[in-house]
Scaffold this motif. Structure first.
Motif, mmCIF file in Angstrom:
data_model
loop_
_atom_site.group_PDB
_atom_site.id
_atom_site.type_symbol
_atom_site.label_atom_id
_atom_site.label_comp_id
_atom_site.label_asym_id
_atom_site.label_seq_id
_atom_site.Cartn_x
_atom_site.Cartn_y
_atom_site.Cartn_z
ATOM 1 N N TYR A 164 -26.854 9.658 -15.046
ATOM 2 C CA TYR A 164 -26.466 9.562 -14.061
ATOM 3 C C TYR A 164 -25.645 8.186 -14.393
ATOM 4 O O TYR A 164 -26.139 7.826 -15.366
ATOM 5 N N ALA A 165 -24.160 8.748 -13.510
ATOM 6 C CA ALA A 165 -23.183 7.559 -14.657
ATOM 7 C C ALA A 165 -23.712 5.875 -13.683
ATOM 8 O O ALA A 165 -23.432 5.125 -14.032
ATOM 9 N N GLY A 166 -24.099 5.866 -12.485
ATOM 10 C CA GLY A 166 -23.878 4.446 -12.313
ATOM 11 C C GLY A 166 -23.272 4.203 -11.463
ATOM 12 O O GLY A 166 -22.484 3.176 -10.745
ATOM 13 N N ASP A 167 -21.930 5.397 -11.016
ATOM 14 C CA ASP A 167 -20.729 4.575 -10.901
ATOM 15 C C ASP A 167 -20.009 5.964 -9.997
ATOM 16 O O ASP A 167 -19.925 7.900 -10.625
ATOM 17 N N PHE A 168 -19.118 6.056 -9.000
ATOM 18 C CA PHE A 168 -18.900 6.985 -8.272
ATOM 19 C C PHE A 168 -17.173 6.897 -8.980
ATOM 20 O O PHE A 168 -15.838 7.886 -8.512
ATOM 21 N N GLY A 169 -16.912 6.311 -9.126
ATOM 22 C CA GLY A 169 -15.132 5.893 -9.464
ATOM 23 C C GLY A 169 -14.645 6.048 -11.056
ATOM 24 O O GLY A 169 -13.554 5.199 -10.953
ATOM 25 N N ASN A 170 -15.473 6.377 -12.171
ATOM 26 C CA ASN A 170 -15.006 5.995 -13.101
ATOM 27 C C ASN A 170 -14.817 7.845 -14.413
ATOM 28 O O ASN A 170 -15.464 7.943 -14.699
ATOM 29 N N ALA A 171 -13.567 8.725 -14.207
ATOM 30 C CA ALA A 171 -12.825 9.209 -14.695
ATOM 31 C C ALA A 171 -13.181 9.205 -16.357
ATOM 32 O O ALA A 171 -13.704 10.337 -16.625
ATOM 33 N N SER A 172 -13.111 7.895 -16.689
ATOM 34 C CA SER A 172 -13.229 8.164 -18.285
ATOM 35 C C SER A 172 -14.833 8.314 -18.306
ATOM 36 O O SER A 172 -14.974 8.831 -19.257
ATOM 37 N N LEU A 173 -15.803 7.510 -17.926
ATOM 38 C CA LEU A 173 -17.270 7.752 -18.265
ATOM 39 C C LEU A 173 -17.648 8.607 -18.308
ATOM 40 O O LEU A 173 -18.391 9.453 -18.091
ATOM 41 N N GLY A 174 -17.146 9.715 -16.676
ATOM 42 C CA GLY A 174 -17.257 10.689 -16.803
ATOM 43 C C GLY A 174 -17.108 12.136 -17.158
ATOM 44 O O GLY A 174 -18.016 12.621 -18.143
ATOM 45 N N THR A 199 -8.215 5.827 12.773
ATOM 46 C CA THR A 199 -7.786 4.401 11.775
ATOM 47 C C THR A 199 -8.664 4.420 10.812
ATOM 48 O O THR A 199 -9.639 4.521 11.280
ATOM 49 N N TYR A 200 -8.759 3.946 9.379
ATOM 50 C CA TYR A 200 -9.170 3.603 8.623
ATOM 51 C C TYR A 200 -9.217 2.216 7.450
ATOM 52 O O TYR A 200 -8.134 1.871 8.042
ATOM 53 N N GLU A 201 -10.283 2.146 7.151
ATOM 54 C CA GLU A 201 -10.155 1.008 6.433
ATOM 55 C C GLU A 201 -11.509 1.415 5.049
ATOM 56 O O GLU A 201 -12.000 2.093 5.041
ATOM 57 N N GLU A 202 -10.733 0.771 4.132
ATOM 58 C CA GLU A 202 -11.753 0.717 2.151
ATOM 59 C C GLU A 202 -11.935 -0.297 1.963
ATOM 60 O O GLU A 202 -11.589 -1.632 2.300
ATOM 61 N N ALA A 203 -13.112 -0.489 1.444
ATOM 62 C CA ALA A 203 -13.606 -2.213 0.952
ATOM 63 C C ALA A 203 -13.009 -1.890 -0.340
ATOM 64 O O ALA A 203 -15.018 -1.672 -0.993
ATOM 65 N N PRO A 204 -12.463 -1.826 -1.708
ATOM 66 C CA PRO A 204 -12.497 -2.171 -2.981
ATOM 67 C C PRO A 204 -13.434 -2.671 -3.664
ATOM 68 O O PRO A 204 -14.065 -3.298 -4.967
ATOM 69 N N ASP A 228 -16.874 4.189 -1.219
ATOM 70 C CA ASP A 228 -16.369 3.671 -2.263
ATOM 71 C C ASP A 228 -15.114 3.565 -3.215
ATOM 72 O O ASP A 228 -13.924 2.978 -3.784
ATOM 73 N N THR A 229 -14.796 4.764 -3.491
ATOM 74 C CA THR A 229 -13.894 5.419 -4.292
ATOM 75 C C THR A 229 -12.564 5.375 -3.328
ATOM 76 O O THR A 229 -11.276 5.236 -4.100
ATOM 77 N N GLY A 230 -12.392 5.364 -1.884
ATOM 78 C CA GLY A 230 -11.629 5.858 -1.241
ATOM 79 C C GLY A 230 -10.612 6.615 -1.715
ATOM 80 O O GLY A 230 -11.146 7.717 -2.107
ATOM 81 N N LEU A 231 -9.401 6.834 -0.786
ATOM 82 C CA LEU A 231 -8.658 7.694 -0.432
ATOM 83 C C LEU A 231 -7.880 8.349 -2.005
ATOM 84 O O LEU A 231 -7.739 7.239 -2.539
ATOM 85 N N GLY A 232 -7.396 10.187 -2.350
ATOM 86 C CA GLY A 232 -7.336 10.132 -3.606
ATOM 87 C C GLY A 232 -8.462 10.530 -4.312
ATOM 88 O O GLY A 232 -7.807 10.921 -4.935
ATOM 89 N N ASP A 233 -9.585 10.631 -3.565
ATOM 90 C CA ASP A 233 -11.299 10.998 -5.051
ATOM 91 C C ASP A 233 -10.815 13.155 -4.657
ATOM 92 O O ASP A 233 -11.643 13.216 -5.870
ATOM 93 N N GLY A 234 -10.130 13.965 -3.661
ATOM 94 C CA GLY A 234 -10.242 14.965 -4.228
ATOM 95 C C GLY A 234 -11.183 15.589 -3.947
ATOM 96 O O GLY A 234 -11.638 16.535 -4.019
ATOM 97 N N SER A 235 -12.397 14.448 -3.069
ATOM 98 C CA SER A 235 -13.680 15.191 -3.320
ATOM 99 C C SER A 235 -14.078 14.488 -1.500
ATOM 100 O O SER A 235 -13.819 15.024 -0.380
ATOM 101 N N PHE A 236 -15.144 13.893 -1.564
ATOM 102 C CA PHE A 236 -15.703 13.104 -0.274
ATOM 103 C C PHE A 236 -14.709 12.678 0.776
ATOM 104 O O PHE A 236 -14.902 12.626 1.779
#
Length: 325
Positions: free
Chosen positions: A188-198, A67-72, A39-47
């Motif tokens: 549990y945040a319910g979101d992998f892509g929300n730094a402000s929520l974390g 090659t890679y694909e992202e699906a925001p 979900d969070t794509g490249l640049g997550d510094g993690s997965f």
């Protein structure tokens, strides 16, 4: 002179044709890999970044093309179909959230070979790769209990799902191995892509007394790690070494060596022409999970000995870390 020019021109045309044919032939000789990032794509510094490192290593050492694909937008099936239609030899779906769309596409293309990372599929053309995140998280909890000045700890999960429960349970058992009466605050945040929520969840846990925060929440977790540094408490990273995120707070990180798994599965495909097993599980004993260097705080010689002992007991099976709440 004209004749020489004509001959030279013909030679260039022939040479150009040969070059094109050679390039096409060379591309056909390469093993081609396609990956759908989570979900969070490249640049997550993690997965995702860890998986990408495995692809880059395979490109540099094994000579593959990728090659890679992202699906925001969340349209995983469309992104996977793009990778299939590019005639990749292997298509990888990254993350347990990719399972349903990956299986849907795999049923449409039964001759295509797929890999699913972080979940298990029963389909014949999907190879499953999972990790023993609970073992690595146990070690994080162990270290956290050794270096923290409080007996209250915080865990932040990306989504409330069985995979993320493994991180929480392992962490709690590691803490309790040292501090049986410790308190774990879990949300549990319910979101992998929300730094402000974390960040806001971490701040709430810190206000409730947490002296160490462990997130398993992707980019959401980055916000919680930064909050830990802002509030001058300790934290741990996840999946990749996240020390750079908050160098005054991150004591260690639970390394989930997705890069190693991605590289190894591609190496098997390149060298053998196929993937031999339907499922792989990587844990502490085989280097699938582990810890980044311990920084910020230092373990005493007694603590280091206890840590090393726990590692060996997990590897031998003497310590069996739980996987479910």
């Amino acid at each position: 002179m004209k004749n020489w020019k004509i001959i030279g021109l013909l030679f260039l045309i022939v040479l150009s044709g040969c070059s094109t044919k050679t390039a096409d032939t060379l591309e056909e000789d390469y093993t081609k890999i396609g990956i759908l990032l989570s979900d969070t794509g490249l640049g997550d510094g993690s997965f995702n970044d860890s998986a990408f490192r495995g692809l880059e290593k395979a490109r540099d050492e094994l000579g593959i093309l990728f090659t890679y694909e992202e699906a925001p937008d969340g349209n995983f099936e469309q992104a996977l179909e793009i990778l299939v239609k590019q005639e990749n030899d292997l298509v990888i779906g990254l993350g347990f959230t990719a399972q349903e769309p990956l299986e849907a596409v795999a049923k449409q293309y039964p001759e295509q070979e797929f890999v699913l990372i972080d979940s298990v599929s029963a389909l014949e053309n999907i190879t499953s790769i999972t990790f023993k995140e609970h073992e690595g998280s146990f070690l994080v909890g162990l270290v956290a209990a050794m270096v923290s000045d409080t007996k209250t700890f915080g865990f932040i999960g990306g989504v409330d799902a069985p995979l993320i429960h493994k991180f929480e349970v392992g962490f709690q058992e590691g803490v309790n191995y040292i501090l049986p009466d410790a308190t774990l605050l879990s949300e549990y945040a319910g979101d992998f892509g929300n730094a402000s929520l974390g960040k806001s969840i971490a701040e709430k846990q810190i206000a409730e007394g947490a002296g160490f925060i462990y997130p398993a929440a992707g980019f959401t977790g980055v916000g919680s790690i930064q909050a830990a540094q802002d509030k001058q408490i300790l934290s741990a990273g996840v999946d990749s070494d996240q020390f750079f995120v908050a160098e005054k707070a991150v004591v260690t990180s639970m390394l989930k060596n997705i890069d190693v798994a991605v590289y190894d599965i591609i190496k098997e495909l390149v060298e053998k022409g196929s993937i031999s097993e339907s499922a792989y599980e990587f844990g502490l004993a085989d280097g699938g999970v582990g810890l980044a260097p311990i920084r910020v705080k230092s373990l005493t010689s007694e603590q280091k000995a206890l840590y090393d002992e726990a590692v060996e007991k997990i590897k031998s099976g003497e310590i069996v870390v739980s996987t479910t709440k």
